[in-house]
Design a protein around this motif. Sequence first.
Motif, PDB file in Angstrom:
ATOM      1  N   UNK A   1      64.098   8.920   8.590  1.00  0.00           N
ATOM      2  CA  UNK A   1      64.567   8.643   9.956  1.00  0.00           C
ATOM      3  C   UNK A   1      66.067   8.901  10.024  1.00  0.00           C
ATOM      4  N   UNK A   2      66.502   9.429  11.139  1.00  0.00           N
ATOM      5  CA  UNK A   2      67.935   9.580  11.374  1.00  0.00           C
ATOM      6  C   UNK A   2      68.410  11.010  11.260  1.00  0.00           C
ATOM      7  N   UNK A   3      68.677  11.628  12.408  1.00  0.00           N
ATOM      8  CA  UNK A   3      69.215  12.977  12.426  1.00  0.00           C
ATOM      9  C   UNK A   3      68.218  14.062  12.060  1.00  0.00           C
ATOM     10  N   UNK A   4      66.939  13.721  12.045  1.00  0.00           N
ATOM     11  CA  UNK A   4      65.921  14.722  11.726  1.00  0.00           C
ATOM     12  C   UNK A   4      65.679  15.562  12.984  1.00  0.00           C
ATOM     13  N   UNK A   5      65.758  16.879  12.827  1.00  0.00           N
ATOM     14  CA  UNK A   5      65.522  17.798  13.941  1.00  0.00           C
ATOM     15  C   UNK A   5      64.910  19.087  13.397  1.00  0.00           C
ATOM     16  N   UNK A   6      64.785  20.092  14.251  1.00  0.00           N
ATOM     17  CA  UNK A   6      64.170  21.357  13.832  1.00  0.00           C
ATOM     18  C   UNK A   6      64.879  21.958  12.624  1.00  0.00           C
ATOM     19  N   UNK A   7      66.181  21.802  12.550  1.00  0.00           N
ATOM     20  CA  UNK A   7      66.951  22.388  11.455  1.00  0.00           C
ATOM     21  C   UNK A   7      66.863  21.557  10.179  1.00  0.00           C
ATOM     22  N   UNK A   8      66.983  20.251  10.298  1.00  0.00           N
ATOM     23  CA  UNK A   8      67.050  19.401   9.107  1.00  0.00           C
ATOM     24  C   UNK A   8      65.679  19.046   8.526  1.00  0.00           C
ATOM     25  N   UNK A   9      64.615  19.129   9.329  1.00  0.00           N
ATOM     26  CA  UNK A   9      63.283  18.709   8.864  1.00  0.00           C
ATOM     27  C   UNK A   9      62.854  19.445   7.604  1.00  0.00           C
ATOM     28  N   UNK A  10      63.112  20.738   7.530  1.00  0.00           N
ATOM     29  CA  UNK A  10      62.683  21.514   6.360  1.00  0.00           C
ATOM     30  C   UNK A  10      63.376  21.045   5.086  1.00  0.00           C
TER      31      UNK A  10
ATOM     32  N   UNK B   1      58.940  12.543   0.874  1.00  0.00           N
ATOM     33  CA  UNK B   1      58.566  11.707   2.013  1.00  0.00           C
ATOM     34  C   UNK B   1      57.200  12.116   2.534  1.00  0.00           C
ATOM     35  N   UNK B   2      56.503  11.167   3.174  1.00  0.00           N
ATOM     36  CA  UNK B   2      55.189  11.452   3.737  1.00  0.00           C
ATOM     37  C   UNK B   2      55.259  11.842   5.196  1.00  0.00           C
ATOM     38  N   UNK B   3      56.408  11.628   5.823  1.00  0.00           N
ATOM     39  CA  UNK B   3      56.506  11.953   7.234  1.00  0.00           C
ATOM     40  C   UNK B   3      57.902  11.796   7.778  1.00  0.00           C
ATOM     41  N   UNK B   4      57.986  12.072   9.069  1.00  0.00           N
ATOM     42  CA  UNK B   4      59.248  12.047   9.803  1.00  0.00           C
ATOM     43  C   UNK B   4      59.165  10.963  10.862  1.00  0.00           C
ATOM     44  N   UNK B   5      60.273  10.258  11.047  1.00  0.00           N
ATOM     45  CA  UNK B   5      60.361   9.244  12.090  1.00  0.00           C
ATOM     46  C   UNK B   5      61.587   9.549  12.951  1.00  0.00           C
ATOM     47  N   UNK B   6      61.509   9.182  14.212  1.00  0.00           N
ATOM     48  CA  UNK B   6      62.666   9.417  15.053  1.00  0.00           C
ATOM     49  C   UNK B   6      62.506   8.845  16.439  1.00  0.00           C
ATOM     50  N   UNK B   7      63.622   8.827  17.126  1.00  0.00           N
ATOM     51  CA  UNK B   7      63.675   8.404  18.512  1.00  0.00           C
ATOM     52  C   UNK B   7      63.693   9.655  19.387  1.00  0.00           C
ATOM     53  N   UNK B   8      64.590  10.562  19.083  1.00  0.00           N
ATOM     54  CA  UNK B   8      64.744  11.777  19.891  1.00  0.00           C
ATOM     55  C   UNK B   8      64.239  13.029  19.157  1.00  0.00           C
ATOM     56  N   UNK B   9      63.730  12.870  17.977  1.00  0.00           N
ATOM     57  CA  UNK B   9      63.367  13.984  17.093  1.00  0.00           C
ATOM     58  C   UNK B   9      62.306  14.912  17.670  1.00  0.00           C
ATOM     59  N   UNK B  10      61.463  14.435  18.544  1.00  0.00           N
ATOM     60  CA  UNK B  10      60.345  15.230  18.988  1.00  0.00           C
ATOM     61  C   UNK B  10      60.629  16.017  20.254  1.00  0.00           C
ATOM     62  N   UNK B  11      61.903  16.093  20.638  1.00  0.00           N
ATOM     63  CA  UNK B  11      62.258  16.837  21.835  1.00  0.00           C
ATOM     64  C   UNK B  11      61.700  16.211  23.099  1.00  0.00           C
ATOM     65  N   UNK B  12      61.583  14.900  23.057  1.00  0.00           N
ATOM     66  CA  UNK B  12      60.949  14.163  24.162  1.00  0.00           C
ATOM     67  C   UNK B  12      62.017  13.626  25.085  1.00  0.00           C
TER      68      UNK B  12
END
Length: 193
Positions: free
Chosen positions: A166-175, A182-193
Motif C-alpha cells: 500500500x502507498x504510492x502504488x500506480x501503473x508505473x510502480x506496480x511492476x 507480496x500477494x496483492x496491491x492495496x490503495x485508495x487512489x491506485x485503481x484510477x477511481x
Amino acid sequence: MARTAACLGRRAGRRKPLPALLYFTDPVRTPDPEAAAARLIRGSAIVYRAFGAADAQAVALRLKAIARRRGLKLLIGADEALAARVGADGVHLPERLASRAVRIRAKHPNWLITAAAHGPRAARAQVDAVVVSAIFPSNSPSAGGPLGPLRLARIVSAARSPVYALGGVNQTTAARLLATGVVGIAGVEVFGI
C-alpha cells in the motif's frame, strides 16, 4: 496494473482465498466509495473505513450489495460490530488493534481478517494478511516515509501472513512489486477511481 495484480494474486493460495486488489475507502480522497466499488475488477475487496460516520451502516449495506453483485469481498475497517451487522466478509484492523485478531477469529472463524503494518514487527500479526505501507511516496496525509521495494521484500520474508503493498502504488510502480513476494496491491487512489 490489473495484470500485475493478477500475477500477484496467484500467490494468495494459502489458507483462505485472498483478493489481489484491496480498495480502501477514504471520506476525503474517495468521497463516493460506491461509484469506486462499482468499477473494481471481479475478485477485489472493498475495505470500508467509516471513521465514525453517522451513516456508516447505510453505506456499508450499499457497499455490501455492490460487492455481492460484482463478486467482491467487503471488509469493514476497525469495527467488528458493524461488520457483523451488515454481514461483511471480514474486518481490517489498524496496526494498533491487530492484537484483537485472535479474539475476532474465535467469534468469526470464516471472516477474512487483515491488519495494517508499518514495519517488520507489526507484519508478524496473526491475521490472514497484512497491509504494509507506505511502499512508495503517497498522497496519504498519514503515510510515513516510503519503505521501497527492498525493505518491503525483507518484511514479506519475515511476515507470518501474506502481505499487500500500500502507498504510492500506480501503473508505473506496480511492476516493481513483482519480485517482493507480496500477494496483492492495496490503495485508495491506485485503481484510477
